[in-house]
Write a protein that holds these residues in place. Sequence first.
Motif, PDB file in Angstrom:
ATOM      1  N   GLN A  80      15.855  15.833   2.704  1.00  0.00           N
ATOM      2  CA  GLN A  80      16.312  16.407   3.972  1.00  0.00           C
ATOM      3  C   GLN A  80      15.365  17.497   4.432  1.00  0.00           C
ATOM      4  O   GLN A  80      15.063  17.617   5.622  1.00  0.00           O
ATOM      5  CB  GLN A  80      17.712  16.982   3.817  1.00  0.00           C
ATOM      6  N   HIS A 100      32.417   5.559 -18.739  1.00  0.00           N
ATOM      7  CA  HIS A 100      32.638   4.396 -17.903  1.00  0.00           C
ATOM      8  C   HIS A 100      31.511   4.182 -16.888  1.00  0.00           C
ATOM      9  O   HIS A 100      31.486   3.188 -16.193  1.00  0.00           O
ATOM     10  CB  HIS A 100      33.964   4.533 -17.156  1.00  0.00           C
ATOM     11  N   LEU A 101      30.603   5.132 -16.797  1.00  0.00           N
ATOM     12  CA  LEU A 101      29.571   5.050 -15.768  1.00  0.00           C
ATOM     13  C   LEU A 101      28.374   4.251 -16.274  1.00  0.00           C
ATOM     14  O   LEU A 101      28.137   4.163 -17.472  1.00  0.00           O
ATOM     15  CB  LEU A 101      29.111   6.458 -15.393  1.00  0.00           C
ATOM     16  N   SER A 129      23.791  12.855 -15.478  1.00  0.00           N
ATOM     17  CA  SER A 129      24.812  13.857 -15.720  1.00  0.00           C
ATOM     18  C   SER A 129      24.466  14.746 -16.905  1.00  0.00           C
ATOM     19  O   SER A 129      25.077  15.776 -17.083  1.00  0.00           O
ATOM     20  CB  SER A 129      26.161  13.190 -15.929  1.00  0.00           C
ATOM     21  N   VAL A 139      34.164  25.241  -4.142  1.00  0.00           N
ATOM     22  CA  VAL A 139      33.920  24.802  -2.766  1.00  0.00           C
ATOM     23  C   VAL A 139      34.269  25.937  -1.800  1.00  0.00           C
ATOM     24  O   VAL A 139      33.580  26.166  -0.812  1.00  0.00           O
ATOM     25  CB  VAL A 139      34.725  23.531  -2.459  1.00  0.00           C
ATOM     26  N   PRO A 199      24.115  23.815  -2.386  1.00  0.00           N
ATOM     27  CA  PRO A 199      23.757  22.885  -1.309  1.00  0.00           C
ATOM     28  C   PRO A 199      24.111  23.354   0.111  1.00  0.00           C
ATOM     29  O   PRO A 199      23.256  23.274   0.989  1.00  0.00           O
ATOM     30  CB  PRO A 199      24.506  21.601  -1.687  1.00  0.00           C
ATOM     31  N   PRO A 200      25.323  23.882   0.339  1.00  0.00           N
ATOM     32  CA  PRO A 200      25.589  24.334   1.714  1.00  0.00           C
ATOM     33  C   PRO A 200      24.632  25.432   2.163  1.00  0.00           C
ATOM     34  O   PRO A 200      24.190  25.438   3.304  1.00  0.00           O
ATOM     35  CB  PRO A 200      27.014  24.877   1.647  1.00  0.00           C
ATOM     36  N   GLN A 202      28.815   9.873  -8.833  1.00  0.00           N
ATOM     37  CA  GLN A 202      29.806   9.422  -9.802  1.00  0.00           C
ATOM     38  C   GLN A 202      31.087   8.916  -9.150  1.00  0.00           C
ATOM     39  O   GLN A 202      31.992   8.472  -9.845  1.00  0.00           O
ATOM     40  CB  GLN A 202      30.147  10.561 -10.750  1.00  0.00           C
ATOM     41  N   VAL A 262      23.420   6.816 -14.566  1.00  0.00           N
ATOM     42  CA  VAL A 262      24.220   7.932 -14.066  1.00  0.00           C
ATOM     43  C   VAL A 262      24.497   8.919 -15.182  1.00  0.00           C
ATOM     44  O   VAL A 262      24.448  10.126 -15.005  1.00  0.00           O
ATOM     45  CB  VAL A 262      25.523   7.418 -13.448  1.00  0.00           C
ATOM     46  N   ARG A 320      18.216  14.783  -2.895  1.00  0.00           N
ATOM     47  CA  ARG A 320      18.646  14.500  -1.523  1.00  0.00           C
ATOM     48  C   ARG A 320      18.236  15.626  -0.587  1.00  0.00           C
ATOM     49  O   ARG A 320      17.791  15.389   0.538  1.00  0.00           O
ATOM     50  CB  ARG A 320      20.162  14.355  -1.479  1.00  0.00           C
ATOM     51  N   LYS A 371      22.732  17.401 -15.039  1.00  0.00           N
ATOM     52  CA  LYS A 371      23.699  18.121 -14.207  1.00  0.00           C
ATOM     53  C   LYS A 371      24.812  18.601 -15.126  1.00  0.00           C
ATOM     54  O   LYS A 371      25.555  17.799 -15.677  1.00  0.00           O
ATOM     55  CB  LYS A 371      24.244  17.142 -13.176  1.00  0.00           C
ATOM     56  N   ALA A 412      20.536  15.037   9.186  1.00  0.00           N
ATOM     57  CA  ALA A 412      19.448  15.675   8.447  1.00  0.00           C
ATOM     58  C   ALA A 412      18.154  15.746   9.259  1.00  0.00           C
ATOM     59  O   ALA A 412      17.444  16.743   9.197  1.00  0.00           O
ATOM     60  CB  ALA A 412      19.212  14.922   7.150  1.00  0.00           C
ATOM     61  N   HIS A 461      31.958  10.498 -19.245  1.00  0.00           N
ATOM     62  CA  HIS A 461      31.050   9.684 -18.455  1.00  0.00           C
ATOM     63  C   HIS A 461      30.912   8.275 -18.989  1.00  0.00           C
ATOM     64  O   HIS A 461      30.072   7.516 -18.547  1.00  0.00           O
ATOM     65  CB  HIS A 461      29.661  10.330 -18.426  1.00  0.00           C
ATOM     66  N   VAL A 518      20.395  15.064  -8.628  1.00  0.00           N
ATOM     67  CA  VAL A 518      20.581  14.127  -7.518  1.00  0.00           C
ATOM     68  C   VAL A 518      20.708  14.866  -6.195  1.00  0.00           C
ATOM     69  O   VAL A 518      20.057  14.535  -5.202  1.00  0.00           O
ATOM     70  CB  VAL A 518      21.817  13.251  -7.768  1.00  0.00           C
ATOM     71  N   ARG A 577      28.004  19.527 -16.458  1.00  0.00           N
ATOM     72  CA  ARG A 577      29.400  19.428 -16.066  1.00  0.00           C
ATOM     73  C   ARG A 577      30.250  19.643 -17.293  1.00  0.00           C
ATOM     74  O   ARG A 577      29.928  19.155 -18.370  1.00  0.00           O
ATOM     75  CB  ARG A 577      29.694  18.037 -15.510  1.00  0.00           C
ATOM     76  N   PRO A 597      31.663  20.358   1.712  1.00  0.00           N
ATOM     77  CA  PRO A 597      31.337  21.586   2.443  1.00  0.00           C
ATOM     78  C   PRO A 597      29.830  21.735   2.739  1.00  0.00           C
ATOM     79  O   PRO A 597      29.418  22.803   3.166  1.00  0.00           O
ATOM     80  CB  PRO A 597      31.755  22.659   1.444  1.00  0.00           C
ATOM     81  N   ASN A 598      29.050  20.688   2.467  1.00  0.00           N
ATOM     82  CA  ASN A 598      27.607  20.901   2.488  1.00  0.00           C
ATOM     83  C   ASN A 598      27.037  21.200   3.866  1.00  0.00           C
ATOM     84  O   ASN A 598      26.054  21.914   3.993  1.00  0.00           O
ATOM     85  CB  ASN A 598      26.897  19.681   1.896  1.00  0.00           C
ATOM     86  N   ARG A 599      27.646  20.629   4.893  1.00  0.00           N
ATOM     87  CA  ARG A 599      27.081  20.887   6.222  1.00  0.00           C
ATOM     88  C   ARG A 599      28.031  21.617   7.161  1.00  0.00           C
ATOM     89  O   ARG A 599      27.602  22.305   8.067  1.00  0.00           O
ATOM     90  CB  ARG A 599      26.647  19.574   6.874  1.00  0.00           C
ATOM     91  N   MET A 616      25.500  10.769   0.854  1.00  0.00           N
ATOM     92  CA  MET A 616      25.662  12.124   0.339  1.00  0.00           C
ATOM     93  C   MET A 616      26.872  12.252  -0.588  1.00  0.00           C
ATOM     94  O   MET A 616      27.187  13.329  -1.044  1.00  0.00           O
ATOM     95  CB  MET A 616      25.819  13.116   1.502  1.00  0.00           C
TER      96      MET A 616
END
Lengths: 208, 774
Positions: B741, B611-612, B620, B639, B680-681, A68, B616, B737, B623, A160, B609, B733, B625, A13-15, A64
């Motif tokens: 941007q 297996h990562l 995490s 979302v 982020p959105p 993971q 990473v 990004r 972050k 972007a 986590h 992360v 979680r 949903p970011n953009r 993006m």
Amino acid sequence: MVLVLTIGDLHIPNRVAAVPLKFRELLVPGKIQRVLCTGNLCDKETEEFLKVICPEIQIVKGDMDDVQSEYPERCVTNVGQLSFGLCHGHQLIPWNDPNSLASLRRFAWRIILFNLAYSKHRDMGVDVLVVGHSHSLKMTETVDGGLIIDPGTATGAPVAYSLEPKRPSFVLLDVQGTKIIAYTYEIYGEDIKVDRVVFERLANTTFQ
Amino acid sequence: MERALRKPEDEHTKRRNATCLKIKEETHLRRSGSSSNVHHRNDVLKRRSASLSALSKIANGSERASPRNTNAKYNSDGNNINVNKESNSAMEHAEQQKLMRETAQELRKNSVLLRQAIEKEDLVEVLARATEVLQALRIPTIHPRLYYELYLAVNNELRHLEWFFFDQVKRNQITALKLYEQVQETPHVLSRLYLLIVAGTVYMGVERKLTKNILKDLMEMCSGVQNPMKGLFLRGYLTQLLRSKLSENREDNENEQLGITTQEAIEFLLWNFGEANRLWIRMQYDANKERLKRDQERRQVETLVGLNISTLAHLSGLNVSLYSNVIFPTISQQICSCHDPIAQEYLADCVVQAFPDEYHLQTLSEFLTMCMKLIPGVSIRQVIGGLADRFAKFSNISLENRKLVEDCGTFLAFEKHLPSILSSQGNSLSLLDVLSTLLSLTQFTLKAYPGQVDYIHTLLGFAIDSLRNSNFLSRKAQEKFSYQSDDTNVGSTIQKSLQSSVVLEEGSPEERLIVRLLTSPLEEYRSITMTLKLGNFSTLLSFLRLEMQRFVAASLLRNHAEYRPCIGAVETLEKLFEFIRPLVEESPGEIEFIQQQKNANSSQVHPFHAHLPREVVKVSTTKVRVAEDDSGYFEQVQVLVARIVYLLDETDSSSLFGLYRVIRRYLYRGGPRRTCITLPPLTFACLRLAHRRYKESTLPSGIPSTVESENSAEHIFEFALETLSSLSEADAVTSLRLYLQGALALSQCAFRNDTVSCVLRCYYKSTQIYLAII
């Protein structure tokens, strides 16, 4: 005759909020045999949406996508008599450059020279390369008889660097032996524009 | 041939008047004269008075001592009652089975003989055999289900008999009148009446002008059987025979086919209904059986009473005025006066199901008034819910239907009567009943009045009232409340109990009903702005537990067609966030849980986590979680929250920034677990807005660029960077990004000096984060 859907750069949903309704009405289960997704789904729900269209699906990781996620950086698969390479394309330097794309399809020399990080990757050696990241629909036939397809963004997500909304699009490939009939779907305002382009005899000649 | 057929008819019409008189005489004679008949009638009268006195005895609470029930009397002491009762009922059952088997065997034998007699066309023998067949129905007390089997078998034979009678009369072997008289010489009341009904229907078919008299005669005679079950079956048989005749009684024949008007037919059926209903209600006073068993048995024969109502509904020539002026008042009076929950519930339901929707719409007020008079214990849910469901289907069919529903003021009638109906039921009405009635009404209102948010608001208000008033407090919860009131001040306890006086158990049907009450408008409207007008929504929502609140809030967000921009004002946006608060805010329990997880994570890599690759996992840990069972669902829902940004009306770029600020204010309440998905959105939208504002300000015709203005591109960039720095704590992360941007977007705009520093800051930040990650 195999119908292959190439789609990518959804950025939900970011953009953008969702795949346009017109596309969702078209993309129904049971018609498409393969899905090649160039990545940047950004969302589990979108992945589910694509898997519902067709469970036979390949997804590569976009810039993006969740770090993971288990998508590969690139993958190679065969459809009919043709081999398909799938890569998001942000890894290329310079990205969105016809030469770098062509060499990704064929050899990896350029990539190795510019960025040592990618030297572990071999050339993909495929007939058809499906890439994304530019958010604009493009299909180019290379001089040696290969094909590079960029299905654009299925949601019209902006890029972007420009932040302008793009035109939603995807490409449906009808693979018949070594021939490909490509149907491009684009949304212009309220309408869907469909184009049909035929690529004859795409047999792999690069390895001979 | 034709002439021959017509001839007797002509003769009949000539003799019509004479026969009319004759039949009256006959009935008179029969009542006072013929010796065997008198004997039976006296018998019946005696029995009737006996049962009446028994009735009054029961009403006075005294036990009815019946000679048949001597066993029970002996057993009525000590602890052995239950054991004896059980063995008693088992014995009874075995006995009944044996009796049934014998009777059925006899019946089969007699039916064969009857058919042979019919083949021989020997009327006298046929009558004798038919009487023998009918003996089966004179069986002493037996379970209604078994009796019904016998009834069906006999019914089958009587059809042959009817055909035979009709054939005899048609071929002039015997006149219908003669047959009608001859049949009355059958010795036993029950058998005689069955034969009389068969002969009567044949007679009616021939002498149409006499139909009314014959019917009246039959009806009066049927009162002779006062055993409730047998009487019910007898009347059921009469209705069944009349049913096809009455529904074929077409208007185009000017009612000549049966010789009675629709009005008269209605009167007869109502009469029969009244009698059948009386018999049915009397079944409950059979003191030989325990209450539960009696109720069960009554339920099994209810269709015999309902048959009258459905026959009424299928009458030809029935119209709204007849229904509202004649049929409904009588039935409703019958229903109200019978003071028996089973009967009231079944009959009210029968009325709802049997008659067309248009009739109900016209008489809705009267129907609801009747519902008010129903005694406590009647399932209002079934009656009113059933009616509402029918209306919902009806108004869904076409726009005209919907208009009819509106014109009749249907909802207003429900709104007016519902509170008094609910209160008339008092405590016997469970919360479950109220809620499911309201759900049916809500679904009806949504279908019939698509745009009327007020109506749904009212219905939700009813639900809130019932939740507040209900005595549904489980004992446990009461204890909890009283325990709390010891140390906390009383005011807050009252407040609390007012807010949620009902403790809904997890997964209880009540809870599910509330959820459906809340979600069905959402699914119907598919518009967030419509839902936001439902003032009672959030109040009702607060009665649910947190998980369900979240579920409903998520479906509010999910049920919006195509993310069509709809929010333009800050107030609307704030209201939306109030509605979905459970989704946006971190609950206290959650914070604790996250803290625990963090502590656990600090000592070892979380198995989630494992297996990562190493780097990473490092990420995490920054972050946050939580590996919960429902983490997939949690993300999905968040979302939805993140997508609120796309609901904003984007036409006016200057007001948009204000809305973004509101969104961020609410999103910040969610804690890192939510912001890593929801921010982020918003950030990206801010970058786009800043870019847009910048371009607008550079346009020659555009608004002059006032740097100090609240909505300038610089401010929005600042805002976005602020958001990003808070995001970097939750999700390094993604923020990296987005910083990149942001730098890209900034470099597109040629701001003044501070722009360069801004871009530099972006790169600096992103490098910092990158280094931290590596």
